[in-house]
Design an enzyme around this catalytic site. Structure first.
Site, PDB file in Angstrom:
ATOM      1  CB  CYS A   1      -0.961  -0.014   1.167  1.00 15.51           C
ATOM      2  SG  CYS A   1      -2.002  -1.489   1.172  1.00 15.51           S
TER       3      CYS A   1
ATOM      4  CG  HIS B   1      -1.873   4.584   5.010  1.00 15.55           C
ATOM      5  ND1 HIS B   1      -1.808   4.334   3.661  1.00 15.55           N
ATOM      6  CD2 HIS B   1      -2.054   3.368   5.613  1.00 15.55           C
ATOM      7  CE1 HIS B   1      -1.934   3.030   3.444  1.00 15.55           C
ATOM      8  NE2 HIS B   1      -2.086   2.424   4.609  1.00 15.55           N
TER       9      HIS B   1
ATOM     10  CG  HIS C   1      -6.602   0.711   1.509  1.00 19.22           C
ATOM     11  ND1 HIS C   1      -5.696   1.529   0.846  1.00 19.22           N
ATOM     12  CD2 HIS C   1      -5.848  -0.162   2.246  1.00 19.22           C
ATOM     13  CE1 HIS C   1      -4.467   1.168   1.168  1.00 19.22           C
ATOM     14  NE2 HIS C   1      -4.533   0.149   2.007  1.00 19.22           N
TER      15      HIS C   1
END
Length: 420
Positions: free
Chosen positions: A173, A311, A348
């Site tokens: 990620c 994040h 996400h």
């Protein structure tokens, strides 16, 4: 060292497939979540996805795919793409138009491309199953380049005749944030004059559902409750796919072409947790170190940061870890920037997240707003001490930080400055 600017953006996302729509939905806090038909089965514990509208990529045959008519893509190009490649190709066409680039600007030794994706588990599974069932000579000769990690850069570099630096990034990620950071280095060290940075993911069953096995996906069936970063009741993230492209250029190229940038890219930092293969360090030490490195590289004081695009994915451990890191880097009341996670709206995007959310920051700087943290009803007590607005702030941030984190404790922080 050359200064670096963001001059173009392209979007295929759950909250819009063009900059105007994305900007409006960010400002109005409109999410892109829907009940995802393949997940509406009793044995599947998750129900909601940040879906990509206007594109249909369910078939293993790209000739069956549908996408907006404004994109003209030749059949021979589609044959070697995964769904994420189609999204990225369309987003790159947008970014090229947005940056007002001509063919000579795109294909020359001074223009490169960095990309990030997890590959296409969907097509990897399909082609491997075909090999086992029908034999190796019945496999598509393009199956490998359409599916493995690196499929984005393989396809885009060939299709757009990129002659400069090219590379694919794989740090889960944090991948496209790493791609942005190293693209910055290419430009600031004088090795390139322009870089395309691409993040993209399929966003389908094979890309998202395995995370349910890690117990990291929200089981909520209500799209308004499924992604709640920093909220005390959060219970996991929502998966999404799509693509985002940023065009980075040196100050010399910006001046030569007479374009107005979205923002200046001041610098970046990275650090590792050295703690766990899948879980963030409980004190956020790696994230804090990356932010500190980024501030030092950008020559910006903590108190100058107006907004942090976090994040924060809406997971139980990760959000608290990042909140602790933010408190460590911004300890004084006068230093506390606004903090929000736009994953409350998009979900996400995995490898896509860093690029997509950096582009959101660029839009916010140009258009004069700070997106609020949607779906936040009660702040997680362990996240106390960070400044999380629940509504959009109609003020242009001057200095912005973007955080990204990935498996193994890879942490990246990027620092941007508003132009004008």
């Amino acid at each position: 060292m050359p200064r670096v600017f963001i001059t173009g953006l392209g979007f295929v996302t759950s909250i819009g497939n063009d900059a105007a729509t994305v900007s409006r939905n960010l400002r109005e806090l409109r999410h892109g979540f829907e009940l995802y038909p393949p997940f509406q089965k009793p044995d599947i514990p998750v129900k909601v996805v940040g879906t990509i509208k206007e594109f249909t990529t369910d078939s293993t045959d790209p000739e069956d795919w549908t996408f907006p008519a404004r994109y003209k893509i030749k059949r021979e190009l589609l044959r070697s793409m995964a769904p994420n490649g189609l999204f990225a190709h369309c987003a790159l066409l947008q970014a090229i138009e947005d940056a007002k680039l001509g063919e000579a600007d795109i294909s020359n030794p001074d223009t490169g491309l960095y990309a990030a994706s997890g590959g296409s588990p969907y097509l990897t599974h399909y082609h491997h199953e075909r090999l086992v069932k029908h034999g190796v000579m019945r496999c598509s000769p393009l199956g490998i380049v359409a599916s493995i990690v690196g499929t984005l850069n393989f396809n885009l570099v060939a299709a757009f005749k990129i002659l400069g630096a090219s590379c694919g990034f794989s740090s889960a990620c944090a991948s496209s944030a790493h791609a942005l950071g190293f693209a910055f280095d290419e430009l600031s060290l004088g090795r390139q004059k322009r870089m395309f940075v691409v993040g993209a993911e399929d966003g389908n069953v094979d890309a998202i559902l395995p995370f349910a096995g890690m117990r990291t996906l929200s089981p909520q069936a209500d799209p308004n409750l499924a992604s709640r970063p920093f909220d005390a009741a959060r219970d996991g993230f929502v998966g999404t796919g799509g693509a985002t492209v940023l065009v980075l250029e040196t100050e010399e190229e910006v001046a030569r072409r007479g374009v107005t940038p979205y923002a200046e890219f001041l610098g970046w930092g990275q650090a590792s947790d050295g703690y766990n293969v899948a879980i963030s360090h409980p004190e956020g030490s790696g994230s804090a170190a990356a932010m500190t490195q980024a501030l030092r590289a950008a020559r910006v004081e903590a108190g100058q940061i107006d907004y942090v695009n976090a994040h924060a994915t809406s997971t139980l451990i990760g959000d608290i870890s990042e909140a602790k890191a933010l408190r460590a880097v911004f300890p004084a009341a006068a230093q506390k920037p606004y903090v929000s996670s736009t994953k409350a709206l998009t979900g996400h995007g995995l490898s896509l997240a860093g690029a997509m959310e950096s582009a959101f920051c660029a839009l916010a700087m140009r258009e004069g707003f700070i997106p609020g943290n949607a779906h936040l009803k009660q702040l997680e007590p362990q996240c106390a001490g960070i400044n999380v607005p629940t509504e959009t702030i109609n003020t242009a941030p001057t200095y912005v930080m973007k955080n990204s984190s990935g498996f193994g404790g890879a942490n990246v922080a990027l620092v941007f400055k508003r132009v004008g």
